[in-house]
Scaffold this motif. Structure first.
Motif, PDB file in Angstrom:
ATOM      1  N   TRP A   1       0.825  -1.206   0.000  1.00  0.00           N
ATOM      2  CA  TRP A   1       0.000   0.000   0.000  1.00  0.00           C
ATOM      3  C   TRP A   1       0.864   1.262   0.000  1.00  0.00           C
ATOM      4  O   TRP A   1       0.458   2.301  -0.555  1.00  0.00           O
ATOM      5  CB  TRP A   1      -0.963  -0.014   1.178  1.00  0.00           C
ATOM      6  CG  TRP A   1      -2.108  -0.970   0.973  1.00  0.00           C
ATOM      7  CD1 TRP A   1      -2.327  -2.153   1.627  1.00  0.00           C
ATOM      8  CD2 TRP A   1      -3.171  -0.840   0.027  1.00  0.00           C
ATOM      9  NE1 TRP A   1      -3.463  -2.763   1.156  1.00  0.00           N
ATOM     10  CE2 TRP A   1      -4.005  -1.976   0.166  1.00  0.00           C
ATOM     11  CE3 TRP A   1      -3.509   0.126  -0.924  1.00  0.00           C
ATOM     12  CZ2 TRP A   1      -5.150  -2.170  -0.610  1.00  0.00           C
ATOM     13  CZ3 TRP A   1      -4.657  -0.065  -1.701  1.00  0.00           C
ATOM     14  CH2 TRP A   1      -5.451  -1.200  -1.527  1.00  0.00           C
ATOM     15  N   ALA A   2       2.048   1.182   0.595  1.00  0.00           N
ATOM     16  CA  ALA A   2       2.964   2.324   0.527  1.00  0.00           C
ATOM     17  C   ALA A   2       3.382   2.576  -0.920  1.00  0.00           C
ATOM     18  O   ALA A   2       3.399   3.720  -1.385  1.00  0.00           O
ATOM     19  CB  ALA A   2       4.176   2.089   1.416  1.00  0.00           C
ATOM     20  N   ARG A   3       3.735   1.499  -1.639  1.00  0.00           N
ATOM     21  CA  ARG A   3       4.119   1.658  -3.046  1.00  0.00           C
ATOM     22  C   ARG A   3       2.943   2.147  -3.898  1.00  0.00           C
ATOM     23  O   ARG A   3       3.138   2.790  -4.925  1.00  0.00           O
ATOM     24  CB  ARG A   3       4.653   0.338  -3.592  1.00  0.00           C
ATOM     25  CG  ARG A   3       6.055  -0.023  -3.097  1.00  0.00           C
ATOM     26  CD  ARG A   3       7.130   0.639  -3.926  1.00  0.00           C
ATOM     27  NE  ARG A   3       8.467   0.425  -3.387  1.00  0.00           N
ATOM     28  CZ  ARG A   3       9.316  -0.507  -3.814  1.00  0.00           C
ATOM     29  NH1 ARG A   3       8.954  -1.348  -4.774  1.00  0.00           N
ATOM     30  NH2 ARG A   3      10.521  -0.608  -3.273  1.00  0.00           N
ATOM     31  N   LEU A   4       1.728   1.827  -3.466  1.00  0.00           N
ATOM     32  CA  LEU A   4       0.539   2.309  -4.159  1.00  0.00           C
ATOM     33  C   LEU A   4       0.154   3.729  -3.740  1.00  0.00           C
ATOM     34  O   LEU A   4      -0.874   4.252  -4.150  1.00  0.00           O
ATOM     35  CB  LEU A   4      -0.634   1.352  -3.903  1.00  0.00           C
ATOM     36  CG  LEU A   4      -0.490  -0.035  -4.543  1.00  0.00           C
ATOM     37  CD1 LEU A   4      -1.510  -0.997  -3.966  1.00  0.00           C
ATOM     38  CD2 LEU A   4      -0.613   0.051  -6.059  1.00  0.00           C
ATOM     39  N   LEU A   5       0.989   4.326  -2.873  1.00  0.00           N
ATOM     40  CA  LEU A   5       0.842   5.709  -2.417  1.00  0.00           C
ATOM     41  C   LEU A   5      -0.430   5.932  -1.604  1.00  0.00           C
ATOM     42  O   LEU A   5      -0.966   7.039  -1.553  1.00  0.00           O
ATOM     43  CB  LEU A   5       0.884   6.684  -3.608  1.00  0.00           C
ATOM     44  CG  LEU A   5       2.066   6.531  -4.572  1.00  0.00           C
ATOM     45  CD1 LEU A   5       2.022   7.607  -5.645  1.00  0.00           C
ATOM     46  CD2 LEU A   5       3.388   6.561  -3.832  1.00  0.00           C
TER      47      LEU A   5
ATOM     48  N   PRO B   1       5.920   9.710   0.377  1.00  0.00           N
ATOM     49  CA  PRO B   1       4.956   9.344  -0.669  1.00  0.00           C
ATOM     50  C   PRO B   1       3.627   8.824  -0.138  1.00  0.00           C
ATOM     51  O   PRO B   1       2.643   8.811  -0.871  1.00  0.00           O
ATOM     52  CB  PRO B   1       5.686   8.245  -1.441  1.00  0.00           C
ATOM     53  CG  PRO B   1       6.592   7.630  -0.418  1.00  0.00           C
ATOM     54  CD  PRO B   1       7.053   8.763   0.440  1.00  0.00           C
ATOM     55  N   ALA B   2       3.581   8.348   1.113  1.00  0.00           N
ATOM     56  CA  ALA B   2       2.360   7.714   1.619  1.00  0.00           C
ATOM     57  C   ALA B   2       2.159   8.041   3.088  1.00  0.00           C
ATOM     58  O   ALA B   2       2.029   7.152   3.930  1.00  0.00           O
ATOM     59  CB  ALA B   2       2.430   6.199   1.402  1.00  0.00           C
ATOM     60  N   LEU B   3       2.126   9.331   3.408  1.00  0.00           N
ATOM     61  CA  LEU B   3       1.984   9.758   4.793  1.00  0.00           C
ATOM     62  C   LEU B   3       0.518   9.717   5.212  1.00  0.00           C
ATOM     63  O   LEU B   3      -0.313  10.383   4.610  1.00  0.00           O
ATOM     64  CB  LEU B   3       2.540  11.174   4.973  1.00  0.00           C
ATOM     65  CG  LEU B   3       2.640  11.658   6.414  1.00  0.00           C
ATOM     66  CD1 LEU B   3       3.838  11.041   7.107  1.00  0.00           C
ATOM     67  CD2 LEU B   3       2.742  13.190   6.458  1.00  0.00           C
ATOM     68  N   PRO B   4       0.164   8.971   6.268  1.00  0.00           N
ATOM     69  CA  PRO B   4      -1.222   8.973   6.731  1.00  0.00           C
ATOM     70  C   PRO B   4      -1.514  10.199   7.585  1.00  0.00           C
ATOM     71  O   PRO B   4      -0.611  10.819   8.150  1.00  0.00           O
ATOM     72  CB  PRO B   4      -1.309   7.690   7.554  1.00  0.00           C
ATOM     73  CG  PRO B   4       0.068   7.505   8.093  1.00  0.00           C
ATOM     74  CD  PRO B   4       1.002   8.031   7.028  1.00  0.00           C
ATOM     75  N   LYS B   5      -2.792  10.519   7.720  1.00  0.00           N
ATOM     76  CA  LYS B   5      -3.186  11.688   8.520  1.00  0.00           C
ATOM     77  C   LYS B   5      -2.767  11.548   9.973  1.00  0.00           C
ATOM     78  O   LYS B   5      -2.466  12.534  10.645  1.00  0.00           O
ATOM     79  CB  LYS B   5      -4.698  11.892   8.420  1.00  0.00           C
ATOM     80  CG  LYS B   5      -5.174  12.325   7.045  1.00  0.00           C
ATOM     81  CD  LYS B   5      -6.683  12.491   7.002  1.00  0.00           C
ATOM     82  CE  LYS B   5      -7.154  12.899   5.612  1.00  0.00           C
ATOM     83  NZ  LYS B   5      -8.641  13.018   5.544  1.00  0.00           N
TER      84      LYS B   5
END
Length: 819
Positions: free
Chosen positions: A638-642, A705-709
């Protein structure tokens, strides 16, 4: 669209070793009760020796491991009888007679030796005498110092134990103290589940002399001795036949050493007792304070390279309680603790010159552990090392690289005896003896690309270090792996693609169009195609970097052009097999067709968004909750999927109390649950958290690239990107406020900044003329402003999601400050 602007300030900093001071959240695992079982005990280790600390007040248990204590002895399980059946298997598969192929494989491909298990030394027990009931109990594992302590009060006396495993002195060291003189009264004794053993005392030492167990018809041949010796201040020591007794000491320092006859995977000629004795002599010569100081310095030279904190107040409750409550409230400090615990485990279980981390690192309390605690190389061993390069622990890959070199020798037997091919190969399992044949029934074991997957780490190490001397050393290993597949690849009849046959998609059965189910045996699985694509591409790139073997590299490129492509199936999923067999709603733990997404580098939201969408479809079908290591893998997907929110959801799923069966989670000691314990889930999550904050697989350094709130404010220092760039960053309200990049190797830095306000419509990528000047990347040609000199950076405003090529100088640091 709003954009975040940055001004770049040039900082001339030539030191790479010293990172800026940075306060971290509490880095202790702590508990208000002793461990009730092994999954509550705390792990300590130095890469070779390891112990689990239980912390009982009346009786302490230190369960001990030494990395060469394995059942059996030197052998390889390459089954020469298989060679006759391989052409038959290929023909049956071509005819789509998969049931018959699997039956034949079970009959002819499997070995009588299914791999040897890693085994425990046993346990040292410290039975405290006359203490009565304990109060004010506390125990911890301080992962900032790699020490464990136990504290409690009994009969008005406050007792403290401090424990660590010294790399310098190669000993487990335990310090027993009390706040009143003459209060240390205890008996030391040992137990082991090994059958061939003798427990005795001699020269004031407690000795366990043993031989490892037999397995699969192979006699146990590892002979070892553990020694325990006490150094007292005050009081006295006496011995029985099987124990040491300490009376009236002010302090007692215990030293535990272990030595075996193991030299390497084919040589057991060492003197284990002499080894243990030499380590003991060395250890007891060092005053305790000096030993502790040296240990902390040794450990922190690795650990302190990365600092990580997230904003907000963290819970001060015991660690097991924090795991229970993580999904119910805000505890931002648990994620950095869990992240750094993964780095702690890698430092403590994989050191240069030692063996790689097993399925349980170096911590195992059984003689026949789950899956043998071996090296499962259809993902698990590889996952152990996913965090190494990116979290600034590059040296710790040395044991894995050494094992791959050794497999490139033993694997020649499997290539030749089983498949009649040149080069080398290995299936889905290996062990201390570097076996390369088929382990387990064909349903699991006929996976010929395990060795090829391992070679990915050899190339990755070069991408991070730029070390051409190293690359020259491992190039024959890469080439040997490709030579095997040049001979073993088959032309499948339907499309004339070159494929691996026979093979399988790890541990996952299919149902064919003819209704045939319950089998795994096939050809041309998507994972195989992706792994061999990576192997051939990496070898071609290595040949170019070294300026050698151009004709051979050209031949590999010709083979590459005939590989099976990734395919999208009838319900929009990325197919797992060459044929469209995927079942929607199948929740199997292996998601093997996504190797090309992670850890591979074949899919990108910019280069092939249609494959990204197909990957999302398969992930949604498989679901989130699974075994622990599978959830760790999904964090990286999911990180690679941004998609930072979905990646964080997987971390939350993992950071919940472990279930007894069926799904993973986290044990009270933060160990990953398959269940039972497998260490790869810990390492997979540490890698995944890093991928959420930094990516560099696609020819660029992509910041956040994939920072969560949930991680709106934070800081991380010391991450490493491919090309040798050390990254420090601070962020607030989801936007970078300061970015500092130090170039270890010089050369081109292609930079992409995170955009917290990126449009929901996706991304755009413009193509243009010109090659990427960075020699560490072999990716599509893309347009990026070229900043030829650092002086041009001053005052430049960077627009998020756009690319910038910056010419960097070795040893200098470049700083971007948010406006």
């Amino acid at each position: 669209m709003k954009t975040r602007q940055f001004t770049c300030l040039l900082a001339m900093c030539s030191s790479l070793a010293v990172m800026p001071a940075h306060a971290q959240q509490n880095l202790k695992l702590w508990y208000n009760k002793p461990a009730a079982n092994w999954n509550e005990a705390l792990p300590i280790g130095n890469g070779r020796l390891a112990a689990m600390v239980f912390g009982g007040p009346a009786t302490e248990q230190l369960q001990l491991n030494e990395e060469t204590i394995w059942a059996g002895g030197p052998h390889n399980n390459a089954n020469a009888d298989s060679k006759v059946s391989v052409p038959q298997l290929r023909e049956l598969i071509n005819q789509k007679k998969f049931v018959e192929a699997q039956a034949l494989a079970n009959k002819t491909m499997t070995s009588k030796q299914n791999g040897m298990p890693y085994q425990t030394v046993g346990s040292l027990f410290i039975r405290m005498e006359g203490q009565g009931e304990a109060s004010d109990y506390y125990r911890d594992l301080d992962i900032s110092r790699a020490t464990s302590s136990v504290k409690y009060t009994a009969n008005g006396v406050h007792y403290v134990r401090e424990m660590f495993v010294s790399a310098k002195d190669q000993a487990v060291i335990v310090r027993l103290t009390a706040d009143k003189p003459a209060s240390i009264n205890c008996e030391l004794y040992m137990k082991t589940p090994l059958g061939k053993k003798q427990i005795s005392t001699a020269d004031g030492k407690l000795l366990l002399t043993a031989t490892t167990g037999n397995n699969s018809g192979i006699e146990g041949q590892v002979k070892f001795q553990s020694q325990t010796q006490a150094v007292l201040q005050g009081g006295s020591q006496s011995v029985t036949d099987t124990s040491l007794i300490i009376k009236g000491a002010n302090t007692a320092t215990l030293y535990i050493t272990v030595g075996s006859n193991f030299i390497n995977y084919h040589d057991l000629s060492a003197d284990g007792a002499a080894h243990a004795s030499a380590d003991m002599v060395k250890a007891i010569k060092t005053p305790y304070a000096d030993a502790l100081k040296a240990h902390v310095v040794w450990y922190q030279k690795y650990f302190d390279r990365v600092k990580f904190t997230l904003g907000g107040a963290s819970s001060d409750k015991p660690t097991d309680q924090r795991v229970k409550e993580f999904t119910q409230g805000n505890d931002p400090g648990l994620v950095p603790l869990y992240y750094q615990f993964g780095r702690y485990l890698l430092i403590s279980s994989s050191q240069p010159g030692n063996q790689p981390a097993t399925l349980q690192g170096k911590w195992n309390n059984l003689t026949s552990p789950p899956w043998g605690s071996k090296y499962t190389i259809n993902i698990n061993t590889e996952m152990n090392y996913w965090p190494a390069e990116i979290t600034n622990l590059s040296e710790l890959t040395e044991p894995l690289i050494k094992m791959v070199k050794e497999l490139s020798v033993t694997g020649q037997q499997s290539a030749s005896k089983i498949y009649g091919a040149r080069g080398w190969m290995a299936h889905h399992n290996t062990d201390l003896w570097r076996i390369t044949g088929v382990v387990d029934p064909a349903y699991y074991g006929v996976f010929p690309t395990g060795g090829a997957w391992l070679t990915e780490h050899l190339w990755e190490h070069y991408l991070f270090t730029g070390d051409k001397k190293y690359l020259k050393d491992v190039y024959p290993v890469l080439k040997g792996a490709t030579q095997y597949f040049i001979d073993a690849l088959q032309e499948e009849p339907d499309h004339k693609w070159l494929v691996v046959s026979p093979s399988m998609s790890p541990e996952h059965e299919f149902t064919s169009a003819k209704g045939v189910g319950g089998v795994t045996m096939t050809q041309g699985t998507t994972m195989d195609n992706q792994i061999i694509f990576e192997l051939f591409s990496n070898t071609i790139a290595a040949s170019k970097a070294l300026g050698t073997d151009k004709i051979y590299a050209d031949s590999l490129a010709q083979k590459l052009s005939r590989f099976a492509p990734m395919q999208i199936g009838k319900w929009g999923q990325l197919q797992e097999w060459m044929e469209d067999w995927d079942k929607k709603g199948d929740t199997h733990r292996h998601i093997s067709q996504l190797f090309g997404l992670y850890p591979g580098k074949q899919m990108s939201p910019y280069r092939n968004p249609e494959l990204q969408e197909a990957s999302i479809n398969i992930l949604k079908s498989r679901g989130d909750v699974s075994t622990g290591w599978s959830m760790g893998w999904k964090v990286n997907f999911w990180a690679r999927l941004l998609d930072g929110e979905h990646a964080y959801k997987l971390i939350s799923d993992q950071l919940r109390p472990a279930a007894t069966s069926g799904s993973g989670g986290t044990y009270p000691n933060l160990f990953d649950a398959h269940p039972p314990f497998q260490i790869d889930g810990n390492f997979g999550c540490t890698a995944g958290i890093t991928e959420m904050l930094l990516q560099s697989y696609d020819g660029e350094v992509f910041i956040m690239p994939a920072l969560p709130k949930a991680w709106g404010t934070g800081s991380i220092k010391g991450l490493v990107a491919r090309g040798g760039f050390v990254i420090d960053m601070d962020w607030n309200n989801g936007a970078v406020t300061k970015l500092q990049i130090t170039s270890k190797l010089g050369g081109n830095l292609r930079l992409r900044l995170h955009d917290a306000l990126k449009p929901s419509g996706g991304f755009t990528m413009a193509t243009a003329k010109g090659d990427n000047p960075n020699p560490f990347y072999h990716v599509d040609k893309i347009k990026a402003p070229i900043i030829a000199d650092a002086s041009q950076l001053k005052g430049l405003q960077f627009a998020p999601t756009k690319l910038y090529d910056i010419k960097t100088v070795t040893g200098k640091t470049y700083t971007l400050v948010g406006k």
